[in-house]
Every structure is written in structure tokens, then in C-alpha cells.
Scaffold this motif. Sequence first.
Motif, mmCIF file in Angstrom:
data_model
loop_
_atom_site.group_PDB
_atom_site.id
_atom_site.type_symbol
_atom_site.label_atom_id
_atom_site.label_comp_id
_atom_site.label_asym_id
_atom_site.label_seq_id
_atom_site.Cartn_x
_atom_site.Cartn_y
_atom_site.Cartn_z
ATOM 1 N N GLU A 1 0.806 -1.289 -0.082
ATOM 2 C CA GLU A 1 0.060 -0.141 0.034
ATOM 3 C C GLU A 1 1.003 1.231 0.001
ATOM 4 N N SER A 2 1.741 1.265 0.770
ATOM 5 C CA SER A 2 2.712 2.223 0.838
ATOM 6 C C SER A 2 3.490 2.387 -0.576
ATOM 7 N N GLN A 3 3.585 1.639 -1.315
ATOM 8 C CA GLN A 3 4.442 1.763 -2.409
ATOM 9 C C GLN A 3 3.288 1.908 -3.594
ATOM 10 N N LYS A 4 2.039 1.879 -3.462
ATOM 11 C CA LYS A 4 1.031 1.964 -4.289
ATOM 12 C C LYS A 4 1.143 0.737 -5.503
ATOM 13 N N MET A 5 1.353 -0.413 -5.154
ATOM 14 C CA MET A 5 1.545 -1.535 -5.851
ATOM 15 C C MET A 5 0.252 -2.033 -6.231
ATOM 16 N N ASP A 6 0.044 -2.633 -7.483
ATOM 17 C CA ASP A 6 -1.291 -3.360 -7.782
ATOM 18 C C ASP A 6 -1.270 -4.716 -6.997
ATOM 19 N N ALA A 7 -2.451 -5.491 -7.217
ATOM 20 C CA ALA A 7 -2.602 -6.531 -6.340
ATOM 21 C C ALA A 7 -1.667 -7.807 -6.442
ATOM 22 N N TYR A 8 -1.209 -8.413 -5.486
ATOM 23 C CA TYR A 8 -0.210 -9.220 -5.456
ATOM 24 C C TYR A 8 -0.823 -10.745 -5.980
ATOM 25 N N ALA A 9 -0.443 -11.269 -7.324
ATOM 26 C CA ALA A 9 -1.110 -12.309 -7.743
ATOM 27 C C ALA A 9 0.290 -13.347 -8.236
ATOM 28 N N PRO A 10 0.782 -13.998 -7.208
ATOM 29 C CA PRO A 10 2.002 -14.922 -7.627
ATOM 30 C C PRO A 10 1.490 -15.914 -8.357
ATOM 31 N N ASP A 11 2.340 -16.576 -9.277
ATOM 32 C CA ASP A 11 2.277 -17.614 -10.079
ATOM 33 C C ASP A 11 2.156 -18.929 -9.348
ATOM 34 N N TRP A 12 2.802 -18.799 -8.179
ATOM 35 C CA TRP A 12 2.653 -20.156 -7.559
ATOM 36 C C TRP A 12 1.336 -20.540 -6.635
ATOM 37 N N LEU A 13 0.562 -19.387 -6.714
ATOM 38 C CA LEU A 13 -0.616 -19.430 -5.963
ATOM 39 C C LEU A 13 -1.816 -19.832 -6.812
#
Length: 569
Positions: free
Chosen positions: A554-566
Motif C-alpha cells: 500500500e505504501s508503494q501503491k502496488m497493484d494486487a499481488y498475484a503470484p504464479d505459485w498460488l
Amino acid sequence: MSCAILILLTSCSDFDKEFAVQSARTTIDVSTDGTALVSESFDILVKRAENYGGVYVDIPQRFKDASGGVHWRDFSLFSVRRDGLDEHYFKENNVPGYSIYVGEMHCKNCRADLPVGARKIDVAYRLGRLVRQEGDRQVLFLPAYMGRIHDQTAKKTVTVMIPPGGKLRLSQLDPPPYEIMQDTLNEITVSIAAGKGDRILPDIEIDYPGGTFLDATTDKLVLWWLADHFLAFLSILGPLIACIFVSKRSAALWQSGGTATAVDSKMTESMSPALAAYLFWNWKAGAAKAAFMASVCHLAVKRKFRISSLGEDAEASDLSGKQARAKRKVTGARWYSLPDATRLVFEQIEKERPAGDRYTVLYAWYGLEGELHKTAAAEYHKIRGRDRWILRIIFSVFALGIAIAYFAGLLIFSAAVCGVLLISLGVVTALLHPERISGPPDFRGVIGAYVGLPLVMIASLYYIGTTEVISEQQPYLVAILLNIAGIIVVGRMLRVPTSKQRQIRENVLSLNRYFRGEIGGPAMSVECYEHYLPFAVALDVEQRWTERFNLWRESQKMDAYAPDWLITP
């Protein structure tokens, strides 16, 4: 079994029923160089046709003078005869001196029995170091008795031939423990009644003017002093080495106490999350489930498969453990770069039957607990490395114990004691930790455990109970037992963590504080989050670690985290 057979052979003969000592005569001829030629003659009666085949003549070398000082006299054996003919013999060590076996040679296909009837045993030897200096005088101190037959004491006569000019000192004991007469200026006769009192008879001491006997050289004095203190030095050396080693290791353990205040990233790269779980939960039974789930997470973030969640209801798909063997480039980590515990968990999951393309992770857990614990323990032991100092100390103390037992004539007795201790320790360990007994035993194992070990125990206890440890041997038996205790204590130091192992555990505790935000550590990033996520699962703080990661996103204003291993819905 070899020790048991040896003990049985040495304890199966009853000398009191097979032999009787009828008389003993000793002649001691003292020379002006301070040595003496000793000849002893024993009349024995062989009672049984089947007997041990020989007798033991115990010849002392260690004596106490009038002031209580202990001295070791030099000894050189010249001849051993039976019924006037040279006889087979061999020597064994004993604290007072030597036990010399005189009789038939024992072998597999020969009869070793002595013929029934009267027999005569003759032993000749030279005895040294019989003179000590007291001011301007020289004192000849002679033993009041010499050899005897295997603890059987008959009436004994000792004739001492001495240089003229000496004055016999009176016995300090009243009444005197033996009858002594000076027949001529150079002949003394000592009469000793039958009994066991001859063990502690005081020396015969004769005063001479200085210069009667040749003075001892400096090297002789040094050798005599070393001989007097040799066994005592060996007796204290083993326990001393063990105490110094244990105290130094214990001091190092206390000095390195405390938990590290920073996370060492390199340590986490060389350690499996399963080991971190066991270290954090102090190797308790509940640590196994945490180690398993941490390994599952580790496989996921290393792209060995995709996983639906980090909980116990997780399902895995797209298993790719063998991709690293191909020559083509793959996105996952190389197979053999993974820790053994992590690979073990993957192989167990791979064995399960999938439902469609999904593997239920928890199914792989059943029956894996013991093997996972063993694999993590092997990794922990590998970090320790080979502790050469402990092995050297154990070998040194063990060798010193054998030397004491050999020179004190307690070698078989000590082997019997060690046999009893080892068997008792094995039985107690089997009762307290039955899981350490690996697999079903074969026929030889059953025979050894239920027949061989009880026989060794019975033989050892019988030998210990029927063997007399004389007063001179008792201090050295205590020293041998202290050496055994020292070996056990030093061996227990193998369970004390080394400095490297303590650093690993302290780093795991620091990781826990780092995950909770109590101390600083590596800068947060996607790579950092995924690298430490298996360790967070191992320490049961994956939720807190994920919350910290989400705050950072949130502090880095990143998009949603969607890892390829999940696996996403």
C-alpha cells in the motif's frame, strides 16, 4: 561374547578345591649394589585329576616403608621350574607386582591338567632398589614376604643373606607380626604363620654405615621416582583431561549466550524452513506439522508446484520436481539445490494419488513425521560438523583407562564392569525410547538380544562377584570408574550445540522478532516476502508477515499481488 567367554574361562576354576599350598620357602641374597637374588620354592598338592593345569604365583613389587611411603622395586624374572624342570609360564600385571602363571599351556587340542599328587614350584628372579639414604646412613629395607600361590597362604620361611655390619631395627608393632632371628652377622630368618596377614607385613629394616652399598645414579633416582608415581599419574590424568575439556566447553557456552539482534540473510539461504521449525519449537512433537507446512510453502515459492493456500486444507497442482534434470531452462529452482527436508516432502506428495489434477497436501503428512524429524536432525548435525576434539578426548580417556586397568591387573574386571554398564544402559534406553529400535530384528538379532546379552550380563556379574579386588587395587578401580564417567560426560557434550549451531538458532529467534516488526532486517520487497514466507510458516507468524507485506504494498501503491505459485479462484 568374546569378553564373556574370557571371563568364564578365568573364573570357572576353583583353586581351593583343586590345589593346596603345604609350605613356602624364600631365600633373598642381597648384593652390595642394593639388589637381591630371590629364589622361592612352593610345595603344592594337586587334589583333582581335572584341574586348571597350573597355579598363579603372586610376586609383589610395591611396598610401604616404615614412614608410609610407597616404593616400586625393580623386578627381573630368571627362571620358572616345576618338579626340577623348566616349565611353561606367562606374566600378568597386578598392582602389587606380577602374577606369574606356572603350569601346562592351555590350547584347543591338549590336556592342561597337572598330575595328582605333590608338586614343587620354583621361581627365581632379581629384586632391585632395596636401599635408601637417610642422612649419613644407608637403610636396607627388605620385604618380610615375597610370593604366594594364588591367594593361598601356608606357613612361610624367609631366609635373608645380607652384607655384614648392619643393625636390625626393631619392629614398631607390638606384638611383632612375624618372628625374626638373626642367626649370624649376615643371615636373618623370618617365620610367618599361615593366614592372610602377610599382605600388610612391614618391611625388615637394617641400618648400615654410609658407603656400604653403591650409591644410585641420578638417572636411577629419576626412574625410581617415575615408577613410584606412574600409576597415580595415569589415574588422575584421565578425569583431569575430561574435567578441563567440559569446563572449557561449558564456559564457551555461557559466554556465547544471548540472542542476535539482526537477521543474517546468508544463514537462511543455507538452512531449510523445516529445520527452522524444529529449532524454534525446540524439537518438540508439535514442530513436525509446522516443519511439513513450511516445506510445502517452500516448494511453492520455489515453483515446484502451485498451491491453493497455506493452510492444512491446501491442494497442490502442476508438480514439476523433475524439470531441473532437463537441459532446457526452467523457471523453478534447481531440484538438487533444495534442502533434503524440502525434497522429502515433495517426493511424499508426488506419491499420493491425485483427484483430477489436484493433490491433497495433508495426505502426504501421514507417516512422514519420523522421517522428516530424522532428515532435519541430519541437517542440524551436518551444520555441527565432525567434532574432532570430542573424539580425541574420548579416545585419550579411554586409552588411559585401559592402561590403568592393564597395569593394575584389572583388565578383565574392568571389561566386566563396562559390559554390565553398557547392557544396563541399552536396556534402559530401549524401555524409555522404544522408537529408537529400528525395524523388525532378524534371527541373529533376536538371539543376540535375548540370549547373548543375558549371558554376557550373568558372566560379568559372576566374575565381579567372585573376584577379589585387593586394597592396593581399589584406588585404581575408582580411577577406572572415574574415566568411564568422564567418557560419558564428554560424550554428552556431543548434544551441546556448537557455536555455529547456536548462531543458527539465535538467527531463527531473530527472524521471529523481525516478522513481528520488533527489530529491523532486510528491506521489504516481493522477493524478500517470498524468500521468508516459508520461515514465517515454520514460526507460525505467516499472517503477521503477510500483513506487513500488504502494508508495504500500500505504501508503494502496488497493484494486487498475484503470484504464479498460488492457485487463484
